[in-house]
Design an enzyme around this catalytic site. Structure first.
Site, PDB file in Angstrom:
ATOM      1  N   HIS A  40       0.825  -1.218  -0.016  1.00 55.35           N
ATOM      2  CA  HIS A  40      -0.006   0.134   0.003  1.00 55.35           C
ATOM      3  C   HIS A  40       0.823   1.190  -0.125  1.00 55.35           C
ATOM      4  O   HIS A  40       1.740   1.525   0.992  1.00 55.35           O
ATOM      5  CB  HIS A  40      -0.817  -0.010   1.248  1.00 55.35           C
ATOM      6  CG  HIS A  40      -1.938   1.165   1.325  1.00 55.35           C
ATOM      7  ND1 HIS A  40      -2.146   1.946   2.622  1.00 55.35           N
ATOM      8  CD2 HIS A  40      -2.624   1.717   0.616  1.00 55.35           C
ATOM      9  CE1 HIS A  40      -2.974   2.812   2.357  1.00 55.35           C
ATOM     10  NE2 HIS A  40      -3.292   2.672   1.209  1.00 55.35           N
ATOM     11  N   GLU A  69       0.643  -0.488  -4.757  1.00 57.02           N
ATOM     12  CA  GLU A  69      -0.483   0.249  -4.889  1.00 57.02           C
ATOM     13  C   GLU A  69      -0.122   1.805  -4.833  1.00 57.02           C
ATOM     14  O   GLU A  69       0.722   2.113  -4.247  1.00 57.02           O
ATOM     15  CB  GLU A  69      -1.702   0.128  -3.962  1.00 57.02           C
ATOM     16  CG  GLU A  69      -2.638   0.934  -3.931  1.00 57.02           C
ATOM     17  CD  GLU A  69      -2.875   2.041  -3.211  1.00 57.02           C
ATOM     18  OE1 GLU A  69      -3.853   2.835  -3.222  1.00 57.02           O
ATOM     19  OE2 GLU A  69      -1.761   2.377  -2.382  1.00 57.02           O
ATOM     20  N   ASP A  87      -1.542   6.078  -6.092  1.00 56.78           N
ATOM     21  CA  ASP A  87      -2.662   6.969  -6.304  1.00 56.78           C
ATOM     22  C   ASP A  87      -2.409   8.087  -7.472  1.00 56.78           C
ATOM     23  O   ASP A  87      -1.334   8.616  -7.252  1.00 56.78           O
ATOM     24  CB  ASP A  87      -3.113   7.547  -5.022  1.00 56.78           C
ATOM     25  CG  ASP A  87      -3.343   6.596  -3.968  1.00 56.78           C
ATOM     26  OD1 ASP A  87      -4.289   5.978  -3.908  1.00 56.78           O
ATOM     27  OD2 ASP A  87      -2.438   6.462  -3.179  1.00 56.78           O
ATOM     28  N   HIS A 116      -1.864  10.732  -2.914  1.00 54.26           N
ATOM     29  CA  HIS A 116      -3.181  10.070  -2.512  1.00 54.26           C
ATOM     30  C   HIS A 116      -4.165  11.191  -2.185  1.00 54.26           C
ATOM     31  O   HIS A 116      -5.493  11.062  -2.383  1.00 54.26           O
ATOM     32  CB  HIS A 116      -2.696   9.331  -1.168  1.00 54.26           C
ATOM     33  CG  HIS A 116      -4.018   8.953  -0.492  1.00 54.26           C
ATOM     34  ND1 HIS A 116      -4.670   9.558   0.302  1.00 54.26           N
ATOM     35  CD2 HIS A 116      -4.890   7.741  -0.674  1.00 54.26           C
ATOM     36  CE1 HIS A 116      -5.787   8.663   0.949  1.00 54.26           C
ATOM     37  NE2 HIS A 116      -5.788   7.781   0.151  1.00 54.26           N
TER      38      HIS A 116
END
Length: 304
Positions: free
Chosen positions: A48, A75, A77, A90
């Site tokens: 993450h 992951e 963003d 993010h």
């Protein structure tokens, strides 16, 4: 050269060709193959925002650390600058993670590169906000990428992935329903690797999921749930049978009804955390504790 020598040479050339092809396959190629095999029971680990415990979240350094660690997927963003460049961020603003203030869209790429990312303690570092292109060139051939917060930017991300030769390495995702996604992105939807996000606490969760599998066959479904009473947690083998993997987050408790990383690591209770997720169908786990999860899975023989 006689017949036997010709035959020996032919066998040598075949073996050499096979060896060369094998060597040309990257780790990412193997991961893509694994991703598209829903019957495979080895767990794919997603870091993450990269290794944010040892580098600023969503930074190139965090992604490099995660690759070295051996994760399968990272992951990140997406956001967009004033001049249309896709960057990695993010929050809706850069306030929390950098020494700047404002929205990514308030700045050009040149301006946003002047800010510095903060580490987990809130201290300013020398690291800058990366672009998606920089990230994809970094991870090319090495690891898969999960594009979170990407729904507004599918077309832009698609172009970057095509240009960098990394389209197969990226997983697009959204919690929008199939009809809406098909309407918004009709020209690329059949060309991308796609994962649908399903909120199991919604009464029509099963219908949303089956509708996707009827028309599209996503590579995976991300199942989120605040309570663990959904029938889809007990009856979900059909998801694999119909060609999709199951992704469950082990991050904070609101995404997994408390079967989370902290239960596994801080409390030493894997039975009610990672084991529980795997027992309920997860073959992809997004974690804030990638190092610990990888070690645990390898000890159990559940990671490649």
């Amino acid at each position: 050269m006689n017949k036997h020598q010709n035959l020996a040479l032919a066998f040598f050339l075949i073996a050499f060709s096979q060896m060369t092809n094998a060597q040309s396959l990257t780790r990412a190629d193997s991961l893509v193959k694994q991703l598209h095999n829903p019957a495979d029971k080895k767990i794919m680990v997603t870091a993450h925002r990269g290794d944010w415990r040892n580098a600023p979240e969503n930074s190139l350094a965090a992604f490099k650390n995660a690759i070295k660690m051996g994760v399968d997927i990272i992951e990140l963003d997406l956001a967009q600058t004033k001049d249309g460049v896709i960057v990695i961020m993010h929050d809706q603003t850069i306030d929390r993670t950098t020494n700047g203030k404002g929205k990514p869209g308030d700045f050009t790429l040149s301006e946003i590169k002047s800010f510095r990312l903060k580490n987990g303690l809130g201290r300013v570092t020398d690291h800058t906000i990366p672009t998606l292109q920089e990230v994809m060139l970094l991870v090319k051939g090495k690891v898969l990428i999960n594009l979170d917060k990407s729904y507004p930017y599918y077309n832009e991300a698609y172009a970057i992935l095509k240009n960098t030769g990394t389209l197969k390495q990226a997983i697009f995702k959204t919690d929008e329903r199939y009809a809406e996604v098909k309407k918004r992105y009709p020209s690329i939807l059949d060309s991308i690797t796609f994962m649908a996000v399903i909120d199991l606490d919604k009464p029509d969760a099963r219908q949303i999921l089956t509708n996707y599998q009827q028309y599209m066959h996503p590579v995976a479904f991300e199942l989120n749930f605040k309570t663990d009473t959904s029938s889809l947690l007990r009856d979900n083998k059909f998801i694999n049978t119909n060609g999709s993997r199951i992704w469950i987050n082990s991050l904070w408790a609101s995404l997994n009804a408390g079967h989370d990383d902290d239960t596994a690591v801080d409390k030493g209770n894997t039975r009610d955390s990672w084991d529980w997720l795997i027992a309920h169908g997860a073959t992809m786990i997004q974690t804030d504790r990638p190092k610990e999860l990888l070690l645990y899975l390898k000890q159990k023989g559940l990671h490649r």
